[in-house]
Write a protein that holds these residues in place. Sequence first.
Motif, PDB file in Angstrom:
ATOM      1  N   PHE A   1      26.256  18.851  19.262  1.00  0.00           N
ATOM      2  CA  PHE A   1      27.305  17.932  19.713  1.00  0.00           C
ATOM      3  C   PHE A   1      28.626  18.677  19.873  1.00  0.00           C
ATOM      4  O   PHE A   1      29.288  18.590  20.908  1.00  0.00           O
ATOM      5  CB  PHE A   1      27.458  16.793  18.711  1.00  0.00           C
ATOM      6  CG  PHE A   1      28.708  15.977  18.893  1.00  0.00           C
ATOM      7  CD1 PHE A   1      28.735  14.933  19.789  1.00  0.00           C
ATOM      8  CD2 PHE A   1      29.858  16.270  18.174  1.00  0.00           C
ATOM      9  CE1 PHE A   1      29.894  14.187  19.969  1.00  0.00           C
ATOM     10  CE2 PHE A   1      31.010  15.524  18.334  1.00  0.00           C
ATOM     11  CZ  PHE A   1      31.023  14.482  19.242  1.00  0.00           C
TER      12      PHE A   1
ATOM     13  N   PHE B   1      29.328  11.213  26.182  1.00  0.00           N
ATOM     14  CA  PHE B   1      28.565  11.099  24.946  1.00  0.00           C
ATOM     15  C   PHE B   1      28.342   9.653  24.518  1.00  0.00           C
ATOM     16  O   PHE B   1      27.698   9.407  23.505  1.00  0.00           O
ATOM     17  CB  PHE B   1      29.245  11.885  23.823  1.00  0.00           C
ATOM     18  CG  PHE B   1      28.949  13.355  23.876  1.00  0.00           C
ATOM     19  CD1 PHE B   1      27.825  13.875  23.267  1.00  0.00           C
ATOM     20  CD2 PHE B   1      29.780  14.216  24.552  1.00  0.00           C
ATOM     21  CE1 PHE B   1      27.538  15.221  23.315  1.00  0.00           C
ATOM     22  CE2 PHE B   1      29.515  15.570  24.621  1.00  0.00           C
ATOM     23  CZ  PHE B   1      28.388  16.080  24.001  1.00  0.00           C
TER      24      PHE B   1
ATOM     25  N   ILE C   1      21.662  11.908  26.048  1.00  0.00           N
ATOM     26  CA  ILE C   1      22.622  10.992  25.433  1.00  0.00           C
ATOM     27  C   ILE C   1      22.532   9.573  25.962  1.00  0.00           C
ATOM     28  O   ILE C   1      22.599   8.610  25.206  1.00  0.00           O
ATOM     29  CB  ILE C   1      24.069  11.497  25.651  1.00  0.00           C
ATOM     30  CG1 ILE C   1      24.180  12.982  25.291  1.00  0.00           C
ATOM     31  CG2 ILE C   1      25.048  10.667  24.860  1.00  0.00           C
ATOM     32  CD1 ILE C   1      23.867  13.292  23.862  1.00  0.00           C
TER      33      ILE C   1
END
Length: 292
Positions: free
Chosen positions: A40, A162, A242
């Motif tokens: 991430f 995201f 995602i």
Amino acid sequence: MKNPFLKEYSGGKTDIELVSLAKNGDKQALENLILKHQPFIYNVAWKMVRNPSDAEDLTQESLIKVITKLNQFRGESSFRTWSYRIVANHFLVSKRKSSESLFTNFDAMAKGLDQTPDSEMSETEKKENKAFIKEMNYSCMNGMLLCLTREQRLVYILGEMFNADHSIGSEILEISKDNFRQRLSRSRKDLFNFMNNKCGLVNKSNPCRCHKKVKFALDNKIIDSKNLLFNRDEYASFKERIKPDTDEMMDIIDEKYSRLYSNLPYKQDFDKETFLRDIVNNDHIKNLMKLN
């Protein structure tokens, strides 16, 4: 929000358990904690600064900050929120990377695109150069992200790419939910307005087409034909990793441009072992954490 960044860590321990073990000098627990969260952090960094080596530096810098402050974590919020807040703050205040100077605003990028000569391609040539055309597309879109301010960029990457909801995004950035929504909306509008006025993929009336810029990009080494930066088979897309339901997103100005950004590459093959080795074997970290 379900944490979608667990693939690199296959163990069953929670963040709290790993933190507790790491605080007590368990080197493996610290490595697992890094493995769990670095995909991430790296991919946010990559989209923040565009250049992979700059992204690696930014990731390592922020991870070291998280680890050196680990003893300050009291569990009053989730470890994810606590650590990503440190990371986000570092991304915002760190010295600008050289790759961030590519385009400083949308006017500069528009001027650059206008000054780049067009070279037409036949349909056969388009098929033969499909990989380079997609690389041009990805490169241009990443350049557009750099036209946003750092704050706008980070909000857009977290909230749009995201898929962080307003609660998570506001906690990470330490702002109100309404403020996060407003900043995300502004970032979306700025990107959409530019793409709607310039990008032929969003608005067919625009003359700018990726395939027309490929020859200039190859001739001037903007695209390395032997080492593509973005369009690589081993990379997933943000949509795959995602946002599997990206086609059903709500509250988007124009979902066409949003889908384009959901297809930008999500890099999984950065040098994770080097990150771990450099961090957990750092003398300051070893002494601070009393690693076994």
